[in-house]
Design an enzyme around this catalytic site. Structure first.
Site, PDB file in Angstrom:
ATOM      1  N   LYS A  16      23.336 -40.383  18.083  1.00 48.54           N
ATOM      2  CA  LYS A  16      22.415 -39.361  17.547  1.00 48.54           C
ATOM      3  C   LYS A  16      21.120 -39.994  17.081  1.00 48.54           C
ATOM      4  CE  LYS A  16      25.588 -37.977  14.588  1.00 48.54           C
ATOM      5  NZ  LYS A  16      26.810 -38.592  15.104  1.00 48.54           N
ATOM      6  N   GLY A  40      26.508 -44.273  10.029  1.00 44.87           N
ATOM      7  CA  GLY A  40      25.671 -45.437  10.316  1.00 44.87           C
ATOM      8  C   GLY A  40      24.842 -45.149  11.545  1.00 44.87           C
TER       9      GLY A  40
HETATM   10  P1  IMP Z   1      35.611 -40.785   5.559  1.00 45.04           P
HETATM   11  O1  IMP Z   1      34.446 -39.976   6.059  1.00 45.04           O
HETATM   12  O2  IMP Z   1      35.226 -42.160   5.070  1.00 45.04           O
HETATM   13  O3  IMP Z   1      36.444 -40.033   4.584  1.00 45.04           O
HETATM   14  O4  IMP Z   1      36.576 -41.055   6.830  1.00 45.04           O
HETATM   15  C1  IMP Z   1      37.286 -39.997   7.471  1.00 45.04           C
HETATM   16  C2  IMP Z   1      37.296 -40.220   8.987  1.00 45.04           C
HETATM   17  O5  IMP Z   1      35.982 -40.041   9.492  1.00 45.04           O
HETATM   18  C3  IMP Z   1      37.731 -41.625   9.421  1.00 45.04           C
HETATM   19  O6  IMP Z   1      38.434 -41.514  10.645  1.00 45.04           O
HETATM   20  C4  IMP Z   1      36.409 -42.340   9.663  1.00 45.04           C
HETATM   21  O7  IMP Z   1      36.539 -43.392  10.587  1.00 45.04           O
HETATM   22  C5  IMP Z   1      35.591 -41.199  10.247  1.00 45.04           C
HETATM   23  N1  IMP Z   1      34.144 -41.374  10.068  1.00 45.04           N
HETATM   24  C6  IMP Z   1      33.427 -41.190   8.936  1.00 45.04           C
HETATM   25  N2  IMP Z   1      32.123 -41.413   9.170  1.00 45.04           N
HETATM   26  C7  IMP Z   1      32.010 -41.721  10.475  1.00 45.04           C
HETATM   27  C8  IMP Z   1      30.881 -42.010  11.326  1.00 45.04           C
HETATM   28  O8  IMP Z   1      29.720 -42.016  10.922  1.00 45.04           O
HETATM   29  N3  IMP Z   1      31.178 -42.274  12.635  1.00 45.04           N
HETATM   30  C9  IMP Z   1      32.457 -42.224  13.099  1.00 45.04           C
HETATM   31  N4  IMP Z   1      33.516 -41.946  12.356  1.00 45.04           N
HETATM   32  C10 IMP Z   1      33.299 -41.691  11.050  1.00 45.04           C
END
Ligand code: IMP
Length: 423
Positions: A16, A40
């Site tokens: 994105k 990120g």
């Molecule tokens: P959280 O957002 O840290 O609670 O993680 C929940 C899920 O979302 C996990 O599987 C993370 O790996 C995924 N996740 C969170 N942010 C990202 C991102 O920016 N890219 C890909 N996966 C994400």
């Protein structure tokens, strides 16, 4: 002037940042509407790569106003560090001019990070694979109406009062979990200092955006993560805690639901970080090859991404939920040398039935059905016109259009801004 919303179509990491960077040239306001520093976005600057977690990618364009909307959960200490990093790289970040933070956005605390990691350990083999950055607990506190908002950082009395209530709730629980108690005095001092640093940029961003829209300004809404990580519409419970799909674009910014152009970003294959179902995943050497070819490692955490084939069942579902009326296809160049190229077109459910819809349950047990296309061997990175793509690459893109029912007018063939094909 219509509002444009850019969403990731699967589980995030679709590229994105690059698409937003490209669209930023014709945009006045770029707004993050959800998530936190779990995201990120990698930017390729003349001085090299830079990963942004909270600040919208438009910050590299001098003319854009970048907004961290109310739907974002903000770690103020991380945000201050990110701003310092941008300035060190020679970028101009002027709070109040080209960077605004919603006073209504909720704050991530050290306590949330601890809770996140503790909850993951407790889940054992059922863990979600969170980024461990406190995202889920911060959103939970928002829902429980005990959260701290960015505007509270500027109000000493409210800041201390809210922290006291939070500490009362969490300390008894931390004690039971064998964790040290929260020190309200230190927290209030550190958060107050971060608030002072951010003060000039803290604003009622909803009002700013509504006025901008009324004045005909061009607004780009930047989704974080992807539709299948959406709290409601994603692969629950293996999701993040925000509304990552287009629904969050309204509640997360304060903009009313005006006509919106929704652009879905999809990789030419599929990836996922963390745990959870992934029907077209390649668990073998081919998956490892794809990870290496695409350099598929998380930009926020560095974790290896799981890789698999393009899944039109999942893409069609997410496009419908998000209202995407076109796809931008990224990383097509990465598929060089893979043959056949497989496209997931349906699932066989555990009870034997065939479906082309994404089920809410038992996604772990489905077996995907594929159509196979011959692969291409040519390097695509210098190609700038669709007709100049090798016929097999063209046929692959056309098959994706046919199976998703969505036009693909923009194709990315490398990380740099100019490595784009516009049809
Ligand atoms: P959280 O957002 O840290 O609670 O993680 C929940 C899920 O979302 C996990 O599987 C993370 O790996 C995924 N996740 C969170 N942010 C990202 C991102 O920016 N890219 C890909 N996966 C994400």
């Amino acid at each position: 002037m219509p509002i444009t919303c850019v969403v990731g179509i699967l589980w995030g990491d679709e590229g994105k940042g690059k698409v937003i960077d490209f669209l930023a040239a014709e945009t006045d306001f770029i707004v993050r509407y959800g998530g936190g520093h779990n995201a990120g976005h990698t930017l390729v600057l003349p001085s090299g790569k830079l990963v942004l977690n909270l600040v919208p990618s438009g910050i590299v364009h001098a003319h854009t106003v970048n907004v961290i909307g109310n739907g974002v959960v903000v770690d103020p200490i991380h945000l201050c560090a990110e701003i310092d990093k941008l300035r060190e790289r020679g970028l101009e970040v002027e709070l109040g001019r080209n960077l605004l933070v919603s006073e209504r956005a909720h704050v991530i605390l050290e306590a949330h990070r601890r809770q996140d990691q503790w909850a993951e350990n407790l889940r054992g083999s059922g863990k979600i694979g969170t980024t461990g950055r406190g995202i889920g607990p911060a959103y939970s506190d928002r829902c429980s109406r005990v959260g701290l908002r960015v505007g509270d950082l500027l109000r000493k009395g409210r800041l201390e009062q809210t922290l006291h209530v939070l500490a009362q709730q969490k300390n008894s629980w931390f004690a039971a979990a064998g964790m040290p108690p929260l020190d309200v005095t230190t927290m209030a001092r550190e958060l107050g200092a971060a608030g002072d640093k951010l003060r000039a940029g803290i604003a009622d961003t909803g009002a700013v955006l509504r006025a901008a829209h009324g004045a005909g300004k061009r607004i780009l809404l930047e989704g974080a993560q992807g539709c299948l990580l959406d709290l409601e519409h994603g692969t629950y419970p293996f999701v993040t805690s925000s509304h990552a799909s287009t629904g969050g674009a309204f509640s997360g910014t304060g903009l009313p639901p005006h006509a919106m152009r929704v652009i879905g970003i999809a990789k030419a294959y599929a990836t996922r970080v963390g745990e959870g179902p992934f029907p077209t995943e390649l668990k073998d050497d081919l998956g490892n090859r794809l990870r290496t070819a695409g350099n598929e490692y998380g930009s926020a955490t560095g974790r290896p991404r799981r890789c698999g084939w393009f899944d039109t069942v999942a893409v069609r579902y997410s496009s419908a939920v998000s209202g995407a009326n076109e796809l931008v296809l990224t990383n097509l160049d990465v598929l060089r040398g893979f043959s056949p190229l497989r496209i997931g077109v349906a699932y066989r459910l555990p009870d034997g039935r065939r479906t082309t819809d994404l089920p809410a349950f038992e996604l772990e047990g489905v077996v995907p059905e594929f159509v196979d296309l011959p692969g291409f061997d040519q390097d695509l990175r210098a190609v700038r016109e669709f007709e100049a793509l090798p016929p097999k690459a063209q046929a692959y893109v056309q098959a994706l259009e046919q199976h998703t029912g969505l036009p693909i007018r923009t194709i990315s063939v490398g990380p740099e801004r100019k490595q784009l094909i516009l049809r």
